[in-house]
Design a protein around this motif. Structure first.
Motif, PDB file in Angstrom:
ATOM      1  N   PHE A  34       0.835  -1.201   0.000  1.00 32.92           N
ATOM      2  CA  PHE A  34       0.000   0.000   0.000  1.00 32.92           C
ATOM      3  C   PHE A  34       0.871   1.253   0.000  1.00 32.92           C
ATOM      4  N   TYR A  36       0.238   5.385   1.176  1.00 29.99           N
ATOM      5  CA  TYR A  36      -0.620   6.389   1.787  1.00 29.99           C
ATOM      6  C   TYR A  36       0.077   7.746   1.721  1.00 29.99           C
ATOM      7  N   LEU A  44      -3.760   9.937   7.524  1.00 26.37           N
ATOM      8  CA  LEU A  44      -3.265   9.323   6.294  1.00 26.37           C
ATOM      9  C   LEU A  44      -4.428   9.046   5.343  1.00 26.37           C
ATOM     10  N   PHE A  46      -5.438   6.866   1.803  1.00 23.35           N
ATOM     11  CA  PHE A  46      -5.075   5.771   0.913  1.00 23.35           C
ATOM     12  C   PHE A  46      -4.852   6.287  -0.503  1.00 23.35           C
ATOM     13  N   LEU A  88       3.827  13.964   3.148  1.00 19.51           N
ATOM     14  CA  LEU A  88       4.557  12.819   3.689  1.00 19.51           C
ATOM     15  C   LEU A  88       3.941  11.554   3.103  1.00 19.51           C
ATOM     16  N   PHE A  90       3.812   7.328   2.880  1.00 17.72           N
ATOM     17  CA  PHE A  90       4.106   6.108   3.608  1.00 17.72           C
ATOM     18  C   PHE A  90       3.833   4.885   2.744  1.00 17.72           C
ATOM     19  N   ARG A  94       0.833  -5.489   4.347  1.00 14.75           N
ATOM     20  CA  ARG A  94      -0.115  -6.155   5.237  1.00 14.75           C
ATOM     21  C   ARG A  94       0.547  -7.337   5.922  1.00 14.75           C
ATOM     22  N   ARG A 100      -3.591  -6.161   9.873  1.00 11.12           N
ATOM     23  CA  ARG A 100      -2.599  -5.208  10.360  1.00 11.12           C
ATOM     24  C   ARG A 100      -1.715  -4.761   9.210  1.00 11.12           C
ATOM     25  N   LEU A 101      -1.299  -3.494   9.266  1.00  7.35           N
ATOM     26  CA  LEU A 101      -0.340  -2.967   8.304  1.00  7.35           C
ATOM     27  C   LEU A 101       0.930  -2.563   9.035  1.00  7.35           C
ATOM     28  N   PHE A 103       3.972  -0.055   8.601  1.00 10.20           N
ATOM     29  CA  PHE A 103       4.306   1.147   7.832  1.00 10.20           C
ATOM     30  C   PHE A 103       5.801   1.417   7.837  1.00 10.20           C
ATOM     31  N   GLY A 104       6.272   2.008   6.744  1.00 12.48           N
ATOM     32  CA  GLY A 104       7.621   2.534   6.727  1.00 12.48           C
ATOM     33  C   GLY A 104       7.682   3.825   7.512  1.00 12.48           C
ATOM     34  N   LYS A 105       8.866   4.416   7.599  1.00 12.05           N
ATOM     35  CA  LYS A 105       9.049   5.616   8.392  1.00 12.05           C
ATOM     36  C   LYS A 105       8.543   6.866   7.681  1.00 12.05           C
TER      37      LYS A 105
END
Lengths: 113, 115
Positions: A34, A36, A44, A46, A88, A90, A94, A100-101, A103-105
């Protein structure tokens, strides 16, 4: 555990130039990926997702992402950046077996007029 | 209004106080999530819930408590706030099935400062 990495903290691009935001992933099994976007003081939103099928996924606001299994990458792209794309971004993957996801920083994108 | 709403948007509290952040969604989504966003860490999952009365820990659950007695509400409580819990908190929800499965929809966030 599933994870994603966004190697750059900030991406600067001139308005009208192509925009690329990089993401690599690490999963066991087939990846659900994904992107975002987060504008200042907002939650955030999608943009797009890859589940299966065509490696080029099209999303909102003219964004697309290319899934590359051999390079374990899922880079976000836009052919011509707008100042309003400054935000920003992201990448997320999944977690297998649930919703649950991870996420990167995040990558700050700055589009310079 | 339809969607997912968080309250309050801003909160200042003192160390040791109990604080509850509210999250309400109108879509009847099965899944709900709480994240915290901190510089250098991105989004980290605190707790999530697959349905009413079903909750589970995420990556950083210590110091937080959740409940989900109704599908539409998922409050997050800091039992005794600490300065390290100063952060921006986001609630999200997603469907369990269908074409939108796995897409998470986020609230606008709560900015919490613990003094």
């Amino acid at each position: 555990a599933q994870s994603v990495a966004q190697p750059e903290d900030q991406v600067n691009v001139a308005e009208g130039n192509p925009l690329t935001v990089k993401c690599t992933y690490s999963v066991s099994g087939n990846p659900y990926l994904f992107w975002y976007v987060q504008y200042p003081n907002r939650g955030l939103q999608f943009l797009l997702k890859y589940i299966t099928g065509d490696n080029l996924v099209k999303g909102s606001y003219g964004f697309e992402a290319e899934f590359n299994k051999s390079q374990t990458s899922f880079h976000l792209k836009k052919p011509s950046a707008l100042v309003s794309d400054s935000a920003l971004y992201f990448c997320a993957v999944r977690d297998y077996g649930n919703n649950r996801l991870a996420f990167g920083k995040g990558n700050q994108v700055v589009v310079i007029p | 209004d339809a969607g997912i709403t968080q309250s309050p948007r801003y909160k200042i509290t003192e160390t040791g106080r109990q604080v509850t952040l509210m999250c309400h969604q109108t879509w009847s989504h099965s899944y709900m999530f709480w994240y915290r966003q901190d510089l250098g860490h991105g989004l980290r999952l605190i707790y999530y819930s697959a349905a009413a009365d079903i909750t589970d820990k995420g990556e950083v659950p210590d110091g937080y408590v959740v409940s989900r007695s109704k599908t539409e509400n998922f409050p997050l409580t800091l039992e005794s706030a600490t300065r390290s819990q100063t952060s921006v908190y986001f609630c999200a929800s997603s469907e369990q099935t269908g074409v939108a499965k796995n897409i998470q929809y986020f609230g606008a966030g709560t900015r919490l400062s613990v003094l």
